[in-house]
Design a protein around this motif. Structure first.
Motif, PDB file in Angstrom:
ATOM      1  N   THR A 241       0.615  -1.361   0.151  1.00 56.49           N
ATOM      2  CA  THR A 241      -0.548  -0.005   0.189  1.00 56.49           C
ATOM      3  C   THR A 241       0.916   1.107   0.308  1.00 56.49           C
ATOM      4  O   THR A 241       1.167   2.339  -0.754  1.00 56.49           O
ATOM      5  CB  THR A 241      -1.296  -0.012   1.239  1.00 56.49           C
ATOM      6  OG1 THR A 241      -1.775  -1.318   1.349  1.00 56.49           O
ATOM      7  CG2 THR A 241      -1.221   1.162   1.259  1.00 56.49           C
ATOM      8  N   HIS A 242       2.000   1.319   0.461  1.00 58.63           N
ATOM      9  CA  HIS A 242       3.032   2.050   0.915  1.00 58.63           C
ATOM     10  C   HIS A 242       3.613   2.752  -0.200  1.00 58.63           C
ATOM     11  O   HIS A 242       3.784   3.887  -0.834  1.00 58.63           O
ATOM     12  CB  HIS A 242       3.897   2.144   2.029  1.00 58.63           C
ATOM     13  CG  HIS A 242       5.000   3.120   1.833  1.00 58.63           C
ATOM     14  ND1 HIS A 242       6.614   2.536   1.716  1.00 58.63           N
ATOM     15  CD2 HIS A 242       4.943   4.062   1.953  1.00 58.63           C
ATOM     16  CE1 HIS A 242       6.981   3.431   1.736  1.00 58.63           C
ATOM     17  NE2 HIS A 242       6.120   4.940   2.315  1.00 58.63           N
ATOM     18  N   LYS A 243       3.772   1.528  -1.130  1.00 64.68           N
ATOM     19  CA  LYS A 243       4.300   1.696  -2.678  1.00 64.68           C
ATOM     20  C   LYS A 243       3.542   2.524  -3.503  1.00 64.68           C
ATOM     21  O   LYS A 243       4.213   3.155  -4.913  1.00 64.68           O
ATOM     22  CB  LYS A 243       5.395   0.630  -3.149  1.00 64.68           C
ATOM     23  CG  LYS A 243       6.074  -0.092  -2.022  1.00 64.68           C
ATOM     24  CD  LYS A 243       6.977  -1.186  -2.289  1.00 64.68           C
ATOM     25  CE  LYS A 243       8.122  -1.680  -1.936  1.00 64.68           C
ATOM     26  NZ  LYS A 243       8.449  -3.189  -2.679  1.00 64.68           N
ATOM     27  N   ALA A 244       2.166   2.253  -3.402  1.00 63.94           N
ATOM     28  CA  ALA A 244       1.036   2.639  -4.260  1.00 63.94           C
ATOM     29  C   ALA A 244       0.378   3.235  -4.223  1.00 63.94           C
ATOM     30  O   ALA A 244       0.174   3.903  -5.363  1.00 63.94           O
ATOM     31  CB  ALA A 244      -0.420   1.038  -4.664  1.00 63.94           C
ATOM     32  N   ILE A 245       0.851   4.451  -3.153  1.00 65.13           N
ATOM     33  CA  ILE A 245       0.313   5.883  -3.015  1.00 65.13           C
ATOM     34  C   ILE A 245       1.656   6.578  -3.111  1.00 65.13           C
ATOM     35  O   ILE A 245       2.177   6.592  -2.060  1.00 65.13           O
ATOM     36  CB  ILE A 245      -0.488   5.908  -2.405  1.00 65.13           C
ATOM     37  CG1 ILE A 245      -1.371   4.594  -1.673  1.00 65.13           C
ATOM     38  CG2 ILE A 245      -1.077   7.116  -1.436  1.00 65.13           C
ATOM     39  CD1 ILE A 245      -2.227   4.827  -0.601  1.00 65.13           C
ATOM     40  N   LYS A 246       1.123   7.553  -3.983  1.00 64.26           N
ATOM     41  CA  LYS A 246       1.989   9.188  -3.761  1.00 64.26           C
ATOM     42  C   LYS A 246       1.725   9.549  -3.050  1.00 64.26           C
ATOM     43  O   LYS A 246       0.989   9.432  -2.150  1.00 64.26           O
ATOM     44  CB  LYS A 246       1.608   9.657  -4.962  1.00 64.26           C
ATOM     45  CG  LYS A 246       2.063   8.895  -6.382  1.00 64.26           C
ATOM     46  CD  LYS A 246       1.608  10.034  -7.263  1.00 64.26           C
ATOM     47  CE  LYS A 246       2.291   8.987  -8.546  1.00 64.26           C
ATOM     48  NZ  LYS A 246       1.497   9.864 -10.158  1.00 64.26           N
ATOM     49  N   ASN A 247       2.628  10.388  -2.035  1.00 64.47           N
ATOM     50  CA  ASN A 247       2.876  11.540  -1.260  1.00 64.47           C
ATOM     51  C   ASN A 247       2.379  10.235  -0.114  1.00 64.47           C
ATOM     52  O   ASN A 247       1.689  10.788   1.194  1.00 64.47           O
ATOM     53  CB  ASN A 247       1.973  12.429  -0.771  1.00 64.47           C
ATOM     54  CG  ASN A 247       2.662  14.360   0.070  1.00 64.47           C
ATOM     55  OD1 ASN A 247       2.876  13.427   0.762  1.00 64.47           O
ATOM     56  ND2 ASN A 247       1.014  14.411   0.484  1.00 64.47           N
ATOM     57  N   CYS A 248       3.308   8.991   0.013  1.00 61.79           N
ATOM     58  CA  CYS A 248       2.370   7.896   1.520  1.00 61.79           C
ATOM     59  C   CYS A 248       3.597   8.213   2.425  1.00 61.79           C
ATOM     60  O   CYS A 248       4.779   7.711   2.306  1.00 61.79           O
ATOM     61  CB  CYS A 248       2.163   7.266   0.949  1.00 61.79           C
ATOM     62  SG  CYS A 248       1.540   5.525   2.041  1.00 61.79           S
ATOM     63  N   GLU A 249       3.296   8.067   3.816  1.00 61.53           N
ATOM     64  CA  GLU A 249       3.990   8.108   5.130  1.00 61.53           C
ATOM     65  C   GLU A 249       4.734   6.489   5.309  1.00 61.53           C
ATOM     66  O   GLU A 249       2.934   5.771   5.073  1.00 61.53           O
ATOM     67  CB  GLU A 249       4.173   8.865   6.341  1.00 61.53           C
ATOM     68  CG  GLU A 249       4.664  10.257   5.741  1.00 61.53           C
ATOM     69  CD  GLU A 249       4.407  11.068   6.832  1.00 61.53           C
ATOM     70  OE1 GLU A 249       4.221  11.161   7.963  1.00 61.53           O
ATOM     71  OE2 GLU A 249       4.236  12.331   5.836  1.00 61.53           O
ATOM     72  N   LEU A 250       5.393   5.732   5.810  1.00 57.08           N
ATOM     73  CA  LEU A 250       4.940   3.980   6.274  1.00 57.08           C
ATOM     74  C   LEU A 250       5.400   4.907   8.024  1.00 57.08           C
ATOM     75  O   LEU A 250       6.570   5.025   7.455  1.00 57.08           O
ATOM     76  CB  LEU A 250       5.825   3.442   5.555  1.00 57.08           C
ATOM     77  CG  LEU A 250       6.019   1.970   5.781  1.00 57.08           C
ATOM     78  CD1 LEU A 250       4.815   1.642   6.793  1.00 57.08           C
ATOM     79  CD2 LEU A 250       6.948   1.612   5.574  1.00 57.08           C
ATOM     80  N   HIS A 251       4.605   3.885   8.884  1.00 59.22           N
ATOM     81  CA  HIS A 251       5.009   3.721   9.970  1.00 59.22           C
ATOM     82  C   HIS A 251       5.168   2.094  10.364  1.00 59.22           C
ATOM     83  O   HIS A 251       3.749   1.591  10.434  1.00 59.22           O
ATOM     84  CB  HIS A 251       4.648   4.136  11.297  1.00 59.22           C
ATOM     85  CG  HIS A 251       5.038   4.678  12.519  1.00 59.22           C
ATOM     86  ND1 HIS A 251       5.779   5.413  13.256  1.00 59.22           N
ATOM     87  CD2 HIS A 251       4.897   3.854  13.533  1.00 59.22           C
ATOM     88  CE1 HIS A 251       6.518   4.931  14.625  1.00 59.22           C
ATOM     89  NE2 HIS A 251       5.386   3.926  14.712  1.00 59.22           N
ATOM     90  N   VAL A 252       6.183   1.652  10.582  1.00 61.44           N
ATOM     91  CA  VAL A 252       5.965  -0.103  11.057  1.00 61.44           C
ATOM     92  C   VAL A 252       6.357   0.150  12.817  1.00 61.44           C
ATOM     93  O   VAL A 252       7.595   0.504  13.454  1.00 61.44           O
ATOM     94  CB  VAL A 252       7.035  -0.617  10.279  1.00 61.44           C
ATOM     95  CG1 VAL A 252       7.278  -1.479  10.437  1.00 61.44           C
ATOM     96  CG2 VAL A 252       7.091  -0.457   8.648  1.00 61.44           C
ATOM     97  N   ILE A 253       5.123  -0.590  13.384  1.00 67.06           N
ATOM     98  CA  ILE A 253       5.423  -0.766  15.101  1.00 67.06           C
ATOM     99  C   ILE A 253       5.966  -2.189  14.819  1.00 67.06           C
ATOM    100  O   ILE A 253       5.862  -3.269  15.115  1.00 67.06           O
ATOM    101  CB  ILE A 253       4.012  -1.175  14.942  1.00 67.06           C
ATOM    102  CG1 ILE A 253       3.074   0.377  15.295  1.00 67.06           C
ATOM    103  CG2 ILE A 253       4.291  -1.187  16.890  1.00 67.06           C
ATOM    104  CD1 ILE A 253       2.498   0.548  15.756  1.00 67.06           C
ATOM    105  N   LYS A 254       7.654  -2.111  15.512  1.00 65.60           N
ATOM    106  CA  LYS A 254       8.504  -2.996  16.055  1.00 65.60           C
ATOM    107  C   LYS A 254       8.151  -3.900  16.914  1.00 65.60           C
ATOM    108  O   LYS A 254       7.096  -3.717  17.979  1.00 65.60           O
ATOM    109  CB  LYS A 254       9.460  -2.139  16.264  1.00 65.60           C
ATOM    110  CG  LYS A 254      10.790  -3.680  16.622  1.00 65.60           C
ATOM    111  CD  LYS A 254      12.131  -3.336  17.068  1.00 65.60           C
ATOM    112  CE  LYS A 254      12.648  -4.083  17.377  1.00 65.60           C
ATOM    113  NZ  LYS A 254      13.076  -5.297  16.200  1.00 65.60           N
ATOM    114  N   ASN A 255       7.195  -5.376  16.836  1.00 70.58           N
ATOM    115  CA  ASN A 255       6.903  -6.659  17.195  1.00 70.58           C
ATOM    116  C   ASN A 255       5.399  -6.070  17.337  1.00 70.58           C
ATOM    117  O   ASN A 255       4.586  -6.341  18.206  1.00 70.58           O
ATOM    118  CB  ASN A 255       8.175  -7.038  18.268  1.00 70.58           C
ATOM    119  CG  ASN A 255       7.512  -8.096  19.211  1.00 70.58           C
ATOM    120  OD1 ASN A 255       7.316  -9.166  18.697  1.00 70.58           O
ATOM    121  ND2 ASN A 255       6.578  -8.579  20.289  1.00 70.58           N
ATOM    122  N   GLY A 256       4.694  -5.433  16.523  1.00 66.46           N
ATOM    123  CA  GLY A 256       3.397  -4.908  16.309  1.00 66.46           C
ATOM    124  C   GLY A 256       2.499  -6.050  15.496  1.00 66.46           C
ATOM    125  O   GLY A 256       2.743  -6.773  14.658  1.00 66.46           O
TER     126      GLY A 256
END
Length: 279
Positions: A241-256
């Motif tokens: 999803t992050h790659k598919a949308i322009k002007n998109c930020e990604l926040h990954v929650i570790k061990n989430g």
């Protein structure tokens, strides 16, 4: 309790239950399957305190909304969201979709565009396309997977929910990352959902292709996803999803885990509010 009547329903009286708190720019929180707007409890107070108007609602078939026999496809669900937006005269709004709710966010853009939308958030969302089909080799869900889950819901829905909520809040090692009371509460919420809606939504979120919808998103977007999600793995969903949308930020929650909005509420809320204030 506040409700809106679904004017375009052909099924007789159909109402959506919603809650509306705070003042400021509207933030619409769209829950996952098979829960209700109550699943956003860890977010509501902090968003209101941060100066936002927060709207949660129960998808048809879930929570305190009507439980019709049909209408669990994404076109209809996005139409329900649009009616809520219209009834409450929401403008300059942020749509936040968790898990199945991410599909409603995507389909809303596909059907209605961004005229009333300021930004979007996909949290542990099912986008862009979970089903492993021709032209989507990155998908992870097969017909057998869908049939197995549906058969489990038909055979013993409460037993299914017991196992599902365990996995929902557990990391890759199987460790439960919320209290047993919180897990049991989620199971209780899901237990009172429509059995038919619970069943039908499995096919909807597993087999709906949102790739064309994501291409129409032209507002700032945030993807939040746990890297230990055992329900909707980040590799087949959040990362794509992050790659598919322009002007998109990604926040990954570790061990989430999948239910990272509860297990990691502090981090989730911090990332969400920072994004809202920045955009």
């Amino acid at each position: 309790m506040p409700y809106i009547d679904i004017s375009k329903s052909t099924l007789g009286s159909l109402r959506l239950h919603y809650q509306d708190f705070g003042q400021g720019r509207p933030v619409v929180l769209i829950h996952g399957w098979p829960l209700s707007g109550r699943s956003w409890e860890p977010q509501v107070a902090e968003l209101v305190d941060a100066g936002f108007r927060v709207i949660t609602y129960d998808r048809r078939g879930f929570g305190a909304s009507s439980q019709p026999w049909s209408g669990y496809d994404y076109d209809t669900l996005a139409q329900d969201l649009h009616e809520l937006m219209t009834e409450l005269s929401l403008q300059d709004a942020t749509l936040v979709g968790f898990s199945m709710g991410g599909g409603e966010v995507a389909r809303y853009f596909g059907m209605y565009g961004s005229k009333f939308i300021r930004s979007a958030v996909f949290a542990a969302a099912v986008t862009p396309y979970l089903f492993k089909a021709s032209g989507n080799s990155e998908g992870a869900v097969s017909d057998k997977d869908v049939e197995k889950k549906q058969a489990s819901v038909l055979a013993d829905r409460l037993g299914f929910l017991e196992d599902f909520t365990q996995k929902f809040f557990s990391d890759a090692s199987g460790k439960l990352l919320v209290s047993e009371s919180q897990r049991a509460y989620a199971k209780m919420i899901a237990a009172f959902a429509s059995p038919k809606g619970t069943y039908d939504c499995i096919s909807a979120f597993s087999k709906t292709d949102f790739r064309a919808d994501l291409e129409k998103i032209d507002v700032p977007t945030l993807v939040i996803h746990g890297d230990s999600d055992q329900i909707v793995p980040i590799e087949v969903s959040g990362a794509r999803t992050h790659k598919a949308i322009k002007n998109c930020e990604l926040h990954v929650i570790k061990n989430g885990p999948h239910g990272c909005n509860l297990s990691h509420a502090k981090e989730f809320n911090s990332a969400l509010i920072a994004f809202l204030k920045a955009h």
